[in-house]
Each structure stands twice: as C-alpha cells, then as structure tokens.
Scaffold this motif. Sequence first.
Motif, PDB file in Angstrom:
ATOM      1  N   GLN A   3       0.826  -1.206   0.000  1.00 45.56           N
ATOM      2  CA  GLN A   3       0.000   0.000   0.000  1.00 45.56           C
ATOM      3  C   GLN A   3       0.863   1.260   0.000  1.00 45.56           C
ATOM      4  N   THR A   4       2.000   1.201   0.723  1.00 43.46           N
ATOM      5  CA  THR A   4       2.909   2.344   0.765  1.00 43.46           C
ATOM      6  C   THR A   4       3.492   2.617  -0.622  1.00 43.46           C
ATOM      7  N   ILE A   6       2.153   1.785  -3.491  1.00 47.27           N
ATOM      8  CA  ILE A   6       1.072   2.279  -4.352  1.00 47.27           C
ATOM      9  C   ILE A   6       0.803   3.758  -4.086  1.00 47.27           C
ATOM     10  N   LYS A   7       0.808   4.145  -2.802  1.00 46.98           N
ATOM     11  CA  LYS A   7       0.579   5.549  -2.451  1.00 46.98           C
ATOM     12  C   LYS A   7       1.675   6.443  -3.022  1.00 46.98           C
ATOM     13  N   ARG A   8       2.911   5.980  -2.899  1.00 47.32           N
ATOM     14  CA  ARG A   8       4.028   6.761  -3.444  1.00 47.32           C
ATOM     15  C   ARG A   8       3.932   6.866  -4.952  1.00 47.32           C
ATOM     16  N   MET A  10       1.182   6.755  -6.776  1.00 47.75           N
ATOM     17  CA  MET A  10       0.087   7.663  -7.119  1.00 47.75           C
ATOM     18  C   MET A  10       0.478   9.113  -6.857  1.00 47.75           C
ATOM     19  N   ARG A  11       1.251   9.315  -5.800  1.00 46.74           N
ATOM     20  CA  ARG A  11       1.680  10.675  -5.481  1.00 46.74           C
ATOM     21  C   ARG A  11       2.633  11.228  -6.548  1.00 46.74           C
ATOM     22  N   ARG A  13       2.967  10.080  -9.718  1.00 46.62           N
ATOM     23  CA  ARG A  13       2.623   9.474 -11.009  1.00 46.62           C
ATOM     24  C   ARG A  13       3.033  10.353 -12.192  1.00 46.62           C
TER      25      ARG A  13
END
Length: 302
Positions: A3-4, A6-8, A10-11, A13
């Motif tokens: 999840q970490t 994926i968050k990075r 998306m941030r 992207r």
Amino acid sequence: MNQTIIKRFMRDRIFFLLLAPALLYYILFRYVPMFGIIVSFKDYNLFKGIWASEWVGLKYYRMFLANPDAYVIVKNTVLLGIYRLLFGFPAPIILALLFNEMRFKTYKRFVQSVSYMPYFLSTVVVSSFIITLLSPSTGWINGFIQSLGFEPINFLQKPEWFRTIYISSDIWQSTGFGTIIYLAALASVDPYLYEAAEIDGAGRWNKMVHVTLPSLVPAMVIIFILQIGSVLELAFDKAFLLGNPATFETSDIISTYVYRMGILQGSFSYATAIHLAMGIVAFLFVYSTNRIARRVGETSLW
C-alpha cells in the motif's frame, strides 16, 4: 508495504509518466536486444534460427584475436577514443568558465545559443559539411591554400589527416552542448564564496582557480567516468561517412569493422563476439575508473 508503494506511485505518477518514454527506450533497444549475445557463442544460421544453430563456444572470440587486422582496428579505436577524451573532455569546461566570466548577459546568451546549435545537427549533415569544406576542388580551405600559392590537399584521402578531422569536428559539434552541465553546477555556487575571496584580495583569476574550478570537480569526475566507458564506443556514422578504403589504416574502427562483418558479409556470430568483447572492456574501464575516483575523492557513480 504494498500500500505504501502504491501511495508513493500515485503521489509521483506525473514524474513516472515523464520517465516512462526513457524507460521504454532502454528496455526495448538496450535490454531486450541483450538476448542476442547468445549468437556470439553459436555458429548462427539465419535459416536454422538461434536455438537450432550449433554451439561453438569461444570460437569467434579466438578468431578475432588471431585476425591480423584486429591490432589495427583496436589501435585506431583506442587512439581516437583517447584523443577525444584528451582534447574533448576539457573543451566544455574551458568554454563554461569563459561563459561564467562574461558580464554582458545578452551577448552571453547569444554566444551560448550559437555554441549549442552544432549539437542539434545530424552527423550526416556535419559530415557533408566537412566533405564540402575539405574538397580539393571547391572547398574553402583548399581555396585558401591555393591562394597562398600551394597545391590543394585531398584531406579525406590521406590517412594521417583522418584523426585530426574526426576529433576537431567532434569537439566543434559537442562542446557547446557539453557546457550545460558545468553551467548548471556553477549556478549552484554560493555567491558569498566569491565575495569572501574578493575581500581576501583575490582577483578574477584567483577566484576562478580557488572557487569556480573546485565547484566543478564533482561534475567533472562523473562526466570523466562516463566518457571513459565510451572510449571504445565511437560513433559509427561519422567514421563510416568520413572514412574510405584509402584511409582504412587510421579510420577503420571496431564499429565500422563490425558493420562490414555483420551486415555486409553476414558473419553475425563473429560481429556479435567482437562487439560484446569491446563492451566488456568498456565496462571494466568504467568500473576501474569509478573505484579509483571513490578511493581518491568522495565523488563516484556508485
């Protein structure tokens, strides 16, 4: 953990999207073709394919070492690479220092723009320009030589002139663009360092030697290491366009020889073996230079 990541992603992207074309280029044209290395260990037959071709081990590597032309080809490549490093490496540093000393911003920007322009010309255009310029009948240089009362010189048919023409044209084409990294490094220099040096009585020359040059050292080391790796990776196109059978004793380098063996004569295994061997040598050059740079100073690629 996932999840970490994926968050990075998306941030950031947008940055990954900007990086995607470069990654795609290297994957498709640098890493995927590495599969073809296996051809150098096989007696490759175009109709049988890679897997059905017979294994021959180091046959083609030994063939190249036993080839009497190998010494000339490697010597030409190494000498051109060393000359390019010897004369081409300091050229953008010197030009960047000169740009940094210019006080008239408008004139500085104009000169910078003009110096960048040759880099964006294709090698075909540059080679055509050189051929026209050095023509014994219509070239400007021979016109000047004849005006002095001397006989015209057919520069491109004389082996002793090839290296001079190759290196000088390479410096002319790439020096301006090469200053960009050094000018970026100079832009990050703290102006208070110059003020402190001026208070200590330093003139422009001393400020350049004791403030400007030390600020360029990290960039110089990194670029030098990268250029060491390209000593054997000379551009095929310029050597091919400017060279000819009359100048083969100085103009025939590894890339042109590989082209003749692989494309013209169909010796794919032999050509692959030569190119892979030179790639390994280039990697050893970079690795050794990086280790020396890391031991001597604090700057290195890894």
